[in-house]
Design a protein around this motif. Structure first.
Motif, PDB file in Angstrom:
ATOM      1  N   SER A  91       0.857  -1.181   0.000  1.00  0.00           N
ATOM      2  CA  SER A  91       0.000   0.000   0.000  1.00  0.00           C
ATOM      3  C   SER A  91       0.895   1.233   0.000  1.00  0.00           C
ATOM      4  O   SER A  91       2.005   1.200   0.537  1.00  0.00           O
ATOM      5  N   THR A  92       0.416   2.294  -0.587  1.00  0.00           N
ATOM      6  CA  THR A  92       1.241   3.480  -0.812  1.00  0.00           C
ATOM      7  C   THR A  92       0.619   4.709  -0.163  1.00  0.00           C
ATOM      8  O   THR A  92      -0.602   4.916  -0.232  1.00  0.00           O
ATOM      9  N   ARG A 114       5.725   3.425   1.377  1.00  0.00           N
ATOM     10  CA  ARG A 114       5.016   2.163   1.179  1.00  0.00           C
ATOM     11  C   ARG A 114       5.150   1.261   2.394  1.00  0.00           C
ATOM     12  O   ARG A 114       6.168   1.274   3.092  1.00  0.00           O
ATOM     13  N   ARG A 164      -0.218  -4.100   7.420  1.00  0.00           N
ATOM     14  CA  ARG A 164      -0.033  -3.124   6.351  1.00  0.00           C
ATOM     15  C   ARG A 164      -0.961  -1.941   6.548  1.00  0.00           C
ATOM     16  O   ARG A 164      -0.547  -0.779   6.419  1.00  0.00           O
ATOM     17  N   THR A 165      -2.211  -2.222   6.873  1.00  0.00           N
ATOM     18  CA  THR A 165      -3.168  -1.142   7.134  1.00  0.00           C
ATOM     19  C   THR A 165      -2.725  -0.304   8.326  1.00  0.00           C
ATOM     20  O   THR A 165      -2.811   0.934   8.307  1.00  0.00           O
ATOM     21  N   THR A 171       0.357   1.900   7.166  1.00  0.00           N
ATOM     22  CA  THR A 171      -0.021   3.040   6.324  1.00  0.00           C
ATOM     23  C   THR A 171      -0.741   4.095   7.147  1.00  0.00           C
ATOM     24  O   THR A 171      -0.572   5.299   6.908  1.00  0.00           O
ATOM     25  N   THR A 220      -3.400   4.620  -0.938  1.00  0.00           N
ATOM     26  CA  THR A 220      -4.018   3.708  -1.901  1.00  0.00           C
ATOM     27  C   THR A 220      -3.509   2.286  -1.701  1.00  0.00           C
ATOM     28  O   THR A 220      -2.336   2.075  -1.396  1.00  0.00           O
ATOM     29  N   ASP A 221      -4.406   1.331  -1.861  1.00  0.00           N
ATOM     30  CA  ASP A 221      -4.046  -0.096  -1.862  1.00  0.00           C
ATOM     31  C   ASP A 221      -3.936  -0.636  -3.279  1.00  0.00           C
ATOM     32  O   ASP A 221      -3.589  -1.806  -3.473  1.00  0.00           O
ATOM     33  N   GLY A 251      -0.212   2.926  -6.913  1.00  0.00           N
ATOM     34  CA  GLY A 251       0.992   3.134  -6.121  1.00  0.00           C
ATOM     35  C   GLY A 251       2.241   3.125  -6.973  1.00  0.00           C
ATOM     36  O   GLY A 251       3.152   3.935  -6.769  1.00  0.00           O
TER      37      GLY A 251
END
Length: 455
Positions: A220-221, A278, A286-287, A290, A308-309, A314
């Motif tokens: 994710s970015t 990222r 990951r969530t 970010t 964004t996922d 990304g």
């Protein structure tokens, strides 16, 4: 008439391997650094094998001819600059690769491009992490010779972290094998590491054994823009204090605008800085990461934060960052820096570069692998304006002096080459320079390997 020594070399190899056509030689005089002091070689040898390289080095030792090893020619420090009366030894045609998914290793010849190694590994569900911005055009041999880094190295490490073994041809033509496909090996001195990053002054790398890892998880970015440079550097420190991102890249206003001119992505032209970060941690982590990065940017005063996922979305921002150097180069000739500092000094470095640019009245675009403090100031000048060119070179030296004063380095990944060697003693000191000369003299007593680079 062809030099008789070159005729001897052609006899050892092949006239298709030894190139003497002046028009072709011209294309091998410089790497991407475009060193204005590049010489004209006697010949270019496009080696096909380790045997070819060994034959060249034996011939060069016999005739006292300097040899400049060269990969893809994408170097940015003048490390592959030709010297008058020497040989440019190109490994571009040495392109074999074997991937072993059981040991998660790849045995690679030096001419294969970084992107090609990644693609070969991906066929087995594996990944080769080091990813210079020029990964589509730079070679593994060059990556090993300069210990190249890249965008994801803040989390995954640089080239040396993935080299398990080397085959190296020494100055006298002796071929040595160092290390191998073993994840643990403490036998003897760490000679493999000695040659990684040695910039062709100790030997010619003809084969690399690489460690591979499982394919990178989905990422994710986070993209954030800032009205003030200091806010962006505050966000960088807040992020790295909390976690290790898979990417944390910085672009200043000049580089953002250059990329926007070229790519028309809708980037914020008024932003003083943009960060691209990222996380590729699994699942909920990951969530969480970010969220931490987005919050850090917001609390540091970001004007806008976007998360964004979507991998394509990304990657578009990562591609923008990768294209920054070519985009800035469209605005003029460049002197490319590669200075790094400890992360707490990053703000002082970025602000100091801005002051140097103002004082010298030159444009300096700044991009950075911000997560590890490795910055790439890009000094723009008009080569037809001699006064501006002189000011650009003054800024070049002042930026390196600034980095050293902040406890940093004159190169994080591009190498010293020929363009930076004058500042190396200021960083490492006289004792380390003398130790370096001892090692060089022990392995290359005639001084024929890449003379003029590093030392």
């Amino acid at each position: 008439m062809t030099d008789t020594r070159v005729q001897d070399l052609i006899g050892l190899l092949d006239e298709k391997v030894v190139v003497t056509d002046p028009d072709i030689l011209a294309g091998y005089r410089q790497d991407w650094a475009r060193d204005p002091d590049a010489g004209t070689p006697l010949a270019v040898v496009r080696a096909r094998s380790t045997d070819d390289v060994a034959a060249v080095m034996r011939w060069a030792t016999t005739h006292s001819v300097p040899v400049v090893p060269r990969g893809a020619g994408s170097g940015l420090s003048g490390g592959a600059t030709a010297v008058d009366g020497g040989i440019v030894l190109s490994t571009e045609n040495m392109r074999a690769i074997t991937v072993d998914p059981v040991t998660r290793t790849a045995v690679v010849q030096p001419g294969l491009l970084n992107a090609e190694v990644k693609a070969a590994a991906a066929e087995h569900g594996l990944w080769y992490p080091p990813d210079p911005s020029s990964f589509e055009m730079c070679s593994i041999g060059g990556n090993a010779a300069t210990n190249a880094g890249g965008l994801c190295c803040v989390k995954y490490g640089v080239t040396t972290d993935y080299i398990l073994g080397l085959e190296v041809v020494l100055a006298d033509g002796v071929v040595v094998r160092l290390g191998g496909a073993r994840l643990k090996d403490s036998a003897g001195l760490s000679l493999t590491k000695l040659f990684v990053g040695s910039e062709g002054v100790l030997g010619v790398i003809t084969e690399v054994t690489l460690r591979l890892i499982p394919a990178q998880p989905p990422a994710s970015t986070v993209v954030a823009t800032f009205a003030e440079l200091s806010d962006a550097t505050d966000a960088i420190l807040a992020i790295t204090r909390s976690l290790r991102p898979a990417m944390l890249e910085f672009m200043d206003r000049t580089s953002v605008n250059a990329v926007e001119d070229a790519m028309n992505m809708g980037l914020d032209r008024d932003a003083a800085a943009m960060l691209v970060a990222r996380s590729d941690s699994p699942g909920a982590h990951r969530t969480e990461e970010t969220g931490i990065m987005a919050t850090a940017c917001t609390e540091a005063g970001a004007a806008e934060v976007f998360v964004t996922d979507d991998p394509d979305e990304g990657e578009a921002f990562a591609a923008a960052r990768r294209f920054a150097i070519p985009a800035v180069e469209r605005t003029g000739s460049l002197l490319l820096e590669d200075v790094g500092v400890p992360l707490p000094a990053l703000a002082d470095l970025v602000q100091g570069i801005e002051k140097i640019a103002d004082a010298r009245q030159v444009t300096v675009a700044v991009i950075a692998h911000a997560g590890d403090g490795n910055t790439h100031p890009l000094i723009v000048f008009d080569p037809e304006d001699r006064d501006m060119e002189e000011r650009a070179h003054q800024a070049f030296g002042e930026i390196m002096t600034l980095a050293i004063s902040l406890g940093g380095t004159i190169t994080g990944e591009h190498g010293v080459g020929r363009l930076k060697k004058a500042w190396l003693p200021d960083q490492v000191g006289d004792d380390v320079m003398e130790l370096t000369r001892r090692i060089k003299n022990a392995l290359d007593p005639a001084g024929i390997l890449n003379p003029g680079a590093v030392l």
